[in-house]
Design a protein around this motif. Structure first.
Motif, PDB file in Angstrom:
ATOM      1  N   GLU A  62       0.825  -1.208   0.000  1.00 27.89           N
ATOM      2  CA  GLU A  62       0.000   0.000   0.000  1.00 27.89           C
ATOM      3  C   GLU A  62       0.860   1.260   0.000  1.00 27.89           C
ATOM      4  O   GLU A  62       0.624   2.183  -0.774  1.00 27.89           O
ATOM      5  CB  GLU A  62      -0.901   0.025   1.250  1.00 27.89           C
ATOM      6  CG  GLU A  62      -2.206  -0.727   1.088  1.00 27.89           C
ATOM      7  CD  GLU A  62      -3.033  -0.177  -0.071  1.00 27.89           C
ATOM      8  OE1 GLU A  62      -3.475   0.970   0.005  1.00 27.89           O
ATOM      9  OE2 GLU A  62      -3.214  -0.927  -1.063  1.00 27.89           O
ATOM     10  N   CYS A  75      -0.705   1.361   7.769  1.00 25.31           N
ATOM     11  CA  CYS A  75      -1.819   1.335   6.812  1.00 25.31           C
ATOM     12  C   CYS A  75      -3.059   0.669   7.395  1.00 25.31           C
ATOM     13  O   CYS A  75      -4.184   0.996   7.012  1.00 25.31           O
ATOM     14  CB  CYS A  75      -1.414   0.612   5.534  1.00 25.31           C
ATOM     15  SG  CYS A  75      -0.355   1.596   4.469  1.00 25.31           S
ATOM     16  N   THR A  76      -2.864  -0.292   8.306  1.00 26.43           N
ATOM     17  CA  THR A  76      -4.022  -1.023   8.843  1.00 26.43           C
ATOM     18  C   THR A  76      -4.474  -0.491  10.195  1.00 26.43           C
ATOM     19  O   THR A  76      -5.405  -1.012  10.774  1.00 26.43           O
ATOM     20  CB  THR A  76      -3.680  -2.520   8.998  1.00 26.43           C
ATOM     21  OG1 THR A  76      -2.488  -2.625   9.780  1.00 26.43           O
ATOM     22  CG2 THR A  76      -3.458  -3.175   7.658  1.00 26.43           C
ATOM     23  N   ASN A  77      -3.814   0.568  10.686  1.00 27.87           N
ATOM     24  CA  ASN A  77      -4.183   1.129  11.987  1.00 27.87           C
ATOM     25  C   ASN A  77      -5.473   1.946  11.843  1.00 27.87           C
ATOM     26  O   ASN A  77      -5.481   2.984  11.183  1.00 27.87           O
ATOM     27  CB  ASN A  77      -3.035   2.015  12.488  1.00 27.87           C
ATOM     28  CG  ASN A  77      -3.295   2.555  13.877  1.00 27.87           C
ATOM     29  OD1 ASN A  77      -4.433   2.530  14.367  1.00 27.87           O
ATOM     30  ND2 ASN A  77      -2.253   3.045  14.516  1.00 27.87           N
ATOM     31  N   PRO A  78      -6.563   1.486  12.457  1.00 28.47           N
ATOM     32  CA  PRO A  78      -7.849   2.190  12.277  1.00 28.47           C
ATOM     33  C   PRO A  78      -7.860   3.567  12.918  1.00 28.47           C
ATOM     34  O   PRO A  78      -8.701   4.400  12.584  1.00 28.47           O
ATOM     35  CB  PRO A  78      -8.859   1.255  12.955  1.00 28.47           C
ATOM     36  CG  PRO A  78      -8.061   0.452  13.919  1.00 28.47           C
ATOM     37  CD  PRO A  78      -6.688   0.325  13.364  1.00 28.47           C
ATOM     38  N   LYS A  79      -6.900   3.815  13.845  1.00 28.74           N
ATOM     39  CA  LYS A  79      -6.852   5.136  14.484  1.00 28.74           C
ATOM     40  C   LYS A  79      -6.236   6.194  13.579  1.00 28.74           C
ATOM     41  O   LYS A  79      -6.260   7.376  13.898  1.00 28.74           O
ATOM     42  CB  LYS A  79      -6.033   5.057  15.779  1.00 28.74           C
ATOM     43  CG  LYS A  79      -6.782   4.352  16.898  1.00 28.74           C
ATOM     44  CD  LYS A  79      -6.061   4.522  18.217  1.00 28.74           C
ATOM     45  CE  LYS A  79      -6.670   3.634  19.285  1.00 28.74           C
ATOM     46  NZ  LYS A  79      -5.680   3.079  20.183  1.00 28.74           N
ATOM     47  N   ARG A  80      -5.651   5.757  12.486  1.00 30.76           N
ATOM     48  CA  ARG A  80      -5.016   6.713  11.585  1.00 30.76           C
ATOM     49  C   ARG A  80      -6.020   7.186  10.551  1.00 30.76           C
ATOM     50  O   ARG A  80      -6.654   6.363   9.881  1.00 30.76           O
ATOM     51  CB  ARG A  80      -3.844   6.040  10.883  1.00 30.76           C
ATOM     52  CG  ARG A  80      -2.739   5.707  11.857  1.00 30.76           C
ATOM     53  CD  ARG A  80      -1.447   5.852  11.162  1.00 30.76           C
ATOM     54  NE  ARG A  80      -0.364   5.798  12.102  1.00 30.76           N
ATOM     55  CZ  ARG A  80       0.652   6.655  12.082  1.00 30.76           C
ATOM     56  NH1 ARG A  80       0.688   7.615  11.179  1.00 30.76           N
ATOM     57  NH2 ARG A  80       1.614   6.549  12.949  1.00 30.76           N
ATOM     58  N   THR A  81      -6.104   8.484  10.422  1.00 33.42           N
ATOM     59  CA  THR A  81      -7.071   9.032   9.481  1.00 33.42           C
ATOM     60  C   THR A  81      -6.696   8.686   8.041  1.00 33.42           C
ATOM     61  O   THR A  81      -5.526   8.623   7.682  1.00 33.42           O
ATOM     62  CB  THR A  81      -7.169  10.556   9.637  1.00 33.42           C
ATOM     63  OG1 THR A  81      -7.984  11.052   8.582  1.00 33.42           O
ATOM     64  CG2 THR A  81      -5.807  11.222   9.545  1.00 33.42           C
ATOM     65  N   LYS A  82      -7.737   8.470   7.236  1.00 36.70           N
ATOM     66  CA  LYS A  82      -7.522   8.273   5.799  1.00 36.70           C
ATOM     67  C   LYS A  82      -7.502   9.611   5.058  1.00 36.70           C
ATOM     68  O   LYS A  82      -7.276   9.659   3.854  1.00 36.70           O
ATOM     69  CB  LYS A  82      -8.639   7.388   5.223  1.00 36.70           C
ATOM     70  CG  LYS A  82      -8.434   5.898   5.471  1.00 36.70           C
ATOM     71  CD  LYS A  82      -9.340   5.073   4.560  1.00 36.70           C
ATOM     72  CE  LYS A  82      -8.900   3.606   4.511  1.00 36.70           C
ATOM     73  NZ  LYS A  82      -9.778   2.803   3.635  1.00 36.70           N
ATOM     74  N   ARG A 106      -1.702   8.551   6.851  1.00 39.34           N
ATOM     75  CA  ARG A 106      -0.912   7.421   6.337  1.00 39.34           C
ATOM     76  C   ARG A 106       0.156   7.939   5.398  1.00 39.34           C
ATOM     77  O   ARG A 106       0.256   9.142   5.166  1.00 39.34           O
ATOM     78  CB  ARG A 106      -1.871   6.440   5.656  1.00 39.34           C
ATOM     79  CG  ARG A 106      -2.913   5.990   6.685  1.00 39.34           C
ATOM     80  CD  ARG A 106      -4.014   5.161   6.122  1.00 39.34           C
ATOM     81  NE  ARG A 106      -4.969   4.906   7.224  1.00 39.34           N
ATOM     82  CZ  ARG A 106      -5.816   3.897   7.257  1.00 39.34           C
ATOM     83  NH1 ARG A 106      -5.877   3.048   6.255  1.00 39.34           N
ATOM     84  NH2 ARG A 106      -6.634   3.740   8.285  1.00 39.34           N
ATOM     85  N   GLU A 138     -12.278   9.447   0.277  1.00 42.85           N
ATOM     86  CA  GLU A 138     -11.954   9.706   1.688  1.00 42.85           C
ATOM     87  C   GLU A 138     -10.712  10.575   1.858  1.00 42.85           C
ATOM     88  O   GLU A 138     -10.521  11.190   2.905  1.00 42.85           O
ATOM     89  CB  GLU A 138     -11.735   8.377   2.429  1.00 42.85           C
ATOM     90  CG  GLU A 138     -13.024   7.687   2.841  1.00 42.85           C
ATOM     91  CD  GLU A 138     -12.746   6.530   3.791  1.00 42.85           C
ATOM     92  OE1 GLU A 138     -12.698   6.757   5.013  1.00 42.85           O
ATOM     93  OE2 GLU A 138     -12.563   5.389   3.289  1.00 42.85           O
TER      94      GLU A 138
END
Lengths: 201, 201
Positions: A62, A75-82, A106, A138
């Motif tokens: 990614e 990349c897979t950390n849900p706390k990181r904004t897209k 990211r 997003e």
């Protein structure tokens, strides 16, 4: 080669270490000697760590980061904004920004900068992946965290053009006086950039 | 520790490399990144070379050199005269003399110098082995190739006393102007030693 005649095993270790950035033949010999003297504390752990890293660390498909997971932990950390993609030249820059805890979003590692001199064109860099990711609705912002060199800035201009059709704001790092820096030691370019970008106190 | 958050495998490699002489946390990170990018050319060969060296390299029980054989290749080389034992502080010094092809005899690695400050006394050094080997009637000369530091010279005096009962000539390296050296850059001690030891041209 390095001519110290100490057996093929030692010689090979010296040769490999001397190819690392920052180590020449002399410091590679010192490092090798140190490793062999600390066989249990350093040499064996190094063998294991190198083997582990070789087996397990991979490039994230990614963003280009190095990690044991693909996609990587960032990349897979849900706390990181897209919302934000931070574009860096190299994984080392990503690590530096992570140490600073400066990016909530990211990354995308370009893998270099455009360079006519070194014959690096857009197709050698990770640009199509950037454009593909920036097309995601997003994503609101692409922050170009590229080096403040000629090649870095050329690349920034090229990326701005490449991202024109994506609905994102393209931003860049601020130029100015480094925190803790003394004016006396700064170059003229930095000083005049800092003056131009001056802010109310 | 070095706070770069790039996975335990990478982190461990950085930590081990940062403990090598001449590498700090920053250069260890650069070196690690370089290794991982060149997985097949550098990282795997490093793992193998470190493993091989850990398995095979040992300290020579005769002289203290590091080699895959014990006694080492120098001690068992029949072309090397038994007349001279060259005493060095560290294996690095042995390697340096071997690169210079300067010693036709064999070595003894002391493993340090006497140092009141660091609490290193005669029993911590390889001195009994030296006296044992110097007692061999084949040995004619003990060349003290110790560093020209206070501790090195203290050790040289101690060894001269320890060797008094052996029938050997004790010699030391010449002091003088390094070959290729510019007088302007030399310290006063070296210059006055070179003047005192002047020779007919």
């Amino acid at each position: 080669m390095s001519g110290h005649k100490a057996g093929a095993e030692i010689e090979r270790l010296i040769q490999i270490l001397s190819r690392l950035p920052g180590l020449g033949p002399r410091s590679a010999r010192r490092a090798t000697l140190h490793l062999i003297k600390k066989k249990e504390q350093l040499l064996r752990p190094l063998a294991r760590a190198a083997e582990d890293a070789a087996e397990r660390v991979d490039t994230c498909s990614e963003c280009g980061n190095l990690d044991v997971n693909n996609p990587c932990a960032i990349c897979t950390n849900p706390k990181r904004t897209k919302d934000v993609i931070c574009v860096v030249e190299d994984v080392a820059d990503l690590w530096a920004l992570e140490r600073a805890n400066a990016i909530k979003g990211r990354y995308l590692v370009l893998g270099g900068t455009l360079s006519a001199l070194d014959g690096i064109g857009p197709e050698q860099l990770n640009i199509s992946k950037l454009v593909e990711r920036a097309a995601d609705p997003e994503v609101k912002e692409v922050l170009l965290a590229l080096n403040a060199t000629i090649d870095g800035q050329t690349t920034a201009h090229y990326l701005t053009d490449a991202l024109e059709l994506c609905d994102v704001e393209v931003t860049m790092l601020a130029h100015g006086v480094p925190v803790g820096g003394e004016l006396d030691y700064l170059d003229e370019g930095t000083l005049s950039a800092a003056v131009k970008a001056r802010k109310p106190f």
